[in-house]
Design an enzyme around this catalytic site. Structure first.
Site, PDB file in Angstrom:
ATOM      1  N   HIS A   1     129.516 -26.426  35.256  1.00 26.28           N
ATOM      2  CA  HIS A   1     130.800 -25.934  35.746  1.00 26.28           C
ATOM      3  C   HIS A   1     131.249 -26.824  36.887  1.00 26.28           C
ATOM      4  O   HIS A   1     130.542 -27.768  37.277  1.00 26.28           O
ATOM      5  CB  HIS A   1     130.698 -24.470  36.188  1.00 26.28           C
ATOM      6  CG  HIS A   1     129.795 -24.223  37.348  1.00 26.28           C
ATOM      7  ND1 HIS A   1     128.429 -24.411  37.309  1.00 26.28           N
ATOM      8  CD2 HIS A   1     130.062 -23.779  38.608  1.00 26.28           C
ATOM      9  CE1 HIS A   1     127.892 -24.106  38.476  1.00 26.28           C
ATOM     10  NE2 HIS A   1     128.859 -23.725  39.279  1.00 26.28           N
TER      11      HIS A   1
ATOM     12  N   HIS B   1     132.046 -26.229  40.213  1.00 28.48           N
ATOM     13  CA  HIS B   1     131.848 -26.017  41.639  1.00 28.48           C
ATOM     14  C   HIS B   1     131.252 -27.298  42.230  1.00 28.48           C
ATOM     15  O   HIS B   1     130.504 -28.021  41.555  1.00 28.48           O
ATOM     16  CB  HIS B   1     130.922 -24.829  41.898  1.00 28.48           C
ATOM     17  CG  HIS B   1     131.640 -23.505  41.869  1.00 28.48           C
ATOM     18  ND1 HIS B   1     131.035 -22.333  41.491  1.00 28.48           N
ATOM     19  CD2 HIS B   1     132.929 -23.176  42.185  1.00 28.48           C
ATOM     20  CE1 HIS B   1     131.903 -21.329  41.572  1.00 28.48           C
ATOM     21  NE2 HIS B   1     133.060 -21.823  41.991  1.00 28.48           N
TER      22      HIS B   1
ATOM     23  N   ASP C   1     128.888 -28.118  44.314  1.00 23.09           N
ATOM     24  CA  ASP C   1     127.452 -28.400  44.399  1.00 23.09           C
ATOM     25  C   ASP C   1     126.871 -28.807  43.058  1.00 23.09           C
ATOM     26  O   ASP C   1     125.706 -29.216  42.987  1.00 23.09           O
ATOM     27  CB  ASP C   1     126.702 -27.196  44.980  1.00 23.09           C
ATOM     28  CG  ASP C   1     126.931 -25.896  44.229  1.00 23.09           C
ATOM     29  OD1 ASP C   1     128.028 -25.708  43.695  1.00 23.09           O
ATOM     30  OD2 ASP C   1     126.017 -25.056  44.190  1.00 23.09           O
ATOM     31  N   HIS C   2     127.676 -28.735  42.001  1.00 23.97           N
ATOM     32  CA  HIS C   2     127.229 -29.143  40.677  1.00 23.97           C
ATOM     33  C   HIS C   2     127.989 -30.357  40.141  1.00 23.97           C
ATOM     34  O   HIS C   2     127.717 -30.792  39.027  1.00 23.97           O
ATOM     35  CB  HIS C   2     127.380 -27.991  39.681  1.00 23.97           C
ATOM     36  CG  HIS C   2     126.523 -26.808  40.009  1.00 23.97           C
ATOM     37  ND1 HIS C   2     125.337 -26.542  39.368  1.00 23.97           N
ATOM     38  CD2 HIS C   2     126.671 -25.828  40.931  1.00 23.97           C
ATOM     39  CE1 HIS C   2     124.786 -25.445  39.868  1.00 23.97           C
ATOM     40  NE2 HIS C   2     125.594 -24.991  40.822  1.00 23.97           N
TER      41      HIS C   2
ATOM     42  N   HIS D   1     129.957 -16.517  35.045  1.00 22.66           N
ATOM     43  CA  HIS D   1     130.044 -16.907  36.455  1.00 22.66           C
ATOM     44  C   HIS D   1     131.454 -16.622  36.954  1.00 22.66           C
ATOM     45  O   HIS D   1     132.291 -16.058  36.235  1.00 22.66           O
ATOM     46  CB  HIS D   1     129.677 -18.387  36.591  1.00 22.66           C
ATOM     47  CG  HIS D   1     129.438 -18.836  38.002  1.00 22.66           C
ATOM     48  ND1 HIS D   1     128.743 -18.083  38.923  1.00 22.66           N
ATOM     49  CD2 HIS D   1     129.813 -19.971  38.654  1.00 22.66           C
ATOM     50  CE1 HIS D   1     128.696 -18.741  40.067  1.00 22.66           C
ATOM     51  NE2 HIS D   1     129.344 -19.874  39.939  1.00 22.66           N
TER      52      HIS D   1
ATOM     53  N   ASP E   1     124.552 -21.461  37.265  1.00 24.82           N
ATOM     54  CA  ASP E   1     125.190 -20.311  37.878  1.00 24.82           C
ATOM     55  C   ASP E   1     125.690 -19.283  36.858  1.00 24.82           C
ATOM     56  O   ASP E   1     126.620 -19.558  36.089  1.00 24.82           O
ATOM     57  CB  ASP E   1     126.362 -20.772  38.740  1.00 24.82           C
ATOM     58  CG  ASP E   1     125.911 -21.697  39.859  1.00 24.82           C
ATOM     59  OD1 ASP E   1     124.795 -22.246  39.756  1.00 24.82           O
ATOM     60  OD2 ASP E   1     126.674 -21.867  40.821  1.00 24.82           O
TER      61      ASP E   1
ATOM     62  N   HIS F   1     117.851 -24.014  42.507  1.00 22.94           N
ATOM     63  CA  HIS F   1     119.165 -23.581  42.993  1.00 22.94           C
ATOM     64  C   HIS F   1     118.996 -22.426  43.991  1.00 22.94           C
ATOM     65  O   HIS F   1     119.499 -21.335  43.804  1.00 22.94           O
ATOM     66  CB  HIS F   1     120.040 -23.153  41.809  1.00 22.94           C
ATOM     67  CG  HIS F   1     121.498 -23.002  42.148  1.00 22.94           C
ATOM     68  ND1 HIS F   1     122.042 -21.810  42.573  1.00 22.94           N
ATOM     69  CD2 HIS F   1     122.527 -23.873  42.093  1.00 22.94           C
ATOM     70  CE1 HIS F   1     123.340 -21.953  42.764  1.00 22.94           C
ATOM     71  NE2 HIS F   1     123.656 -23.206  42.489  1.00 22.94           N
TER      72      HIS F   1
END
Length: 318
Positions: A72, A74, A76-77, A155, A222, A280
């Site tokens: 996805h 976000h 941090d990914h 998510h 997530d 994570h």
């Protein structure tokens, strides 16, 4: 410095954790990033900020990559995608590298792939996902026989988990080969053609071999607990799964669209997972042994509470 020295590969199939933090990096954990070595395939999952540098510490070259997969969009990914793409360009990587991601995040992926001025030499194929199923191959992509598939997670924005499955095959039995008088190049010829005529008569592949189940891998980030998590994890040899929270904070986990260590380990136990990698982790926790203790209440297989630059081999074939 929290980085560990680079390790040499100990298996042709292994996972390297580039970063293991959720949301924000910490003094001991980089943003997300995971590289799966699977024979000749090298898949980079969820490159968060700092992934290019972590690849350097892990001894992983951009030229080795065969695919990038984002669960996805976000930060941090995905924020590390810009640097990785520019390194692919700088190194003039010759193969086409597909980037698979949720289609709803296309504009962010396109922006990350062209975030600053650089001389574009990269060969990318952007593949937006809009439904569950097999991820198609693209012309020029380097790949083996294993099949990558995706399933929609639950998510706070569109997210997909991934699963890699090796087709079932056959394993040669040395005693049967010897009894049939087959050795050397004839073994390969029989494996390729299915039959071999010898001085003793016609030998079929099934006469001298036995079924060999394919190996499998799943990557789940997530998400709340949902059917897709269970489908992705079902019977895999190696499961990499988020465990952002401990069970005492299960309310926060559900509110923010995440799993607890207990939920992740329960899924692994019920799915018959052989090796479980928890990762994570929220910055609110400072003792990783808490995650191990919680997971061990329900899961008794191989368990890794991941730290940055850990290497986890896919378990040996049964």
């Amino acid at each position: 410095m929290f980085q560990r020295p680079a390790n040499h590969r100990v298996s042709s199939r292994e996972l390297v954790a580039l970063g293991t933090a959720s949301q924000v990096p910490t003094r001991t954990r980089n943003h997300n990033g995971y590289v799966l070595f699977w024979d000749d395939e090298v898949i980079l999952f969820d490159p968060g900020e700092g992934s290019q540098r972590q690849m350097l510490y892990a001894g992983i070259s951009a030229t080795a990559l065969t695919r990038i997969a984002l669960t996805h969009l976000h930060g941090d990914h995905s924020l590390g995608l810009a640097g990785v793409v520019q390194r692919i360009s700088l190194d003039a990587v010759p193969q086409t590298i597909p980037i698979v991601f949720p289609e709803s995040g296309r504009r962010w992926v396109e922006n990350l792939c062209d975030a600053t001025a650089f001389y574009h030499q990269e060969r990318l194929a952007l593949q937006g996902l809009s439904r569950d199923g097999e991820v198609r191959r693209v012309p020029g992509e380097m790949h083996g026989p294993a099949v990558l598939s995706a399933a929609r997670l639950d998510h706070s924005l569109e997210a997909y988990g991934y699963r890699l499955d090796e087709p079932a095959g056959r394993r040669m039995v040395p005693e049967r080969l010897a009894a049939a008088g087959i050795s050397g190049p004839d073994v390969g010829r029989l494996a390729q053609e299915g039959t071999l005529r010898t001085a003793r008569g016609l030998v079929r592949l099934e006469d001298v071999s036995e079924p060999r189940p394919g190996q499998s891998f799943a990557f789940v980030m997530d998400t709340r607990l949902c059917d897709a998590v269970r489908r992705l994890a079902d019977g895999v040899d190696l499961l990499v799964i988020e465990s952002t929270y401990l069970d005492r904070d299960s309310g926060l986990a559900h509110d923010h669209g995440h799993l607890t260590a207990l939920e992740a380990a329960t899924v692994a136990a019920q799915a018959g997972v052989r090796s479980l990698v928890l990762t994570h982790f929220s910055q609110r926790y400072t003792d990783p042994t808490e995650f191990e203790r919680e997971a061990r209440t329900v899961f008794d297989g191989e368990l890794t509470v991941a730290a940055d630059l850990d290497r986890v081999a896919v378990p040996r074939r049964r």
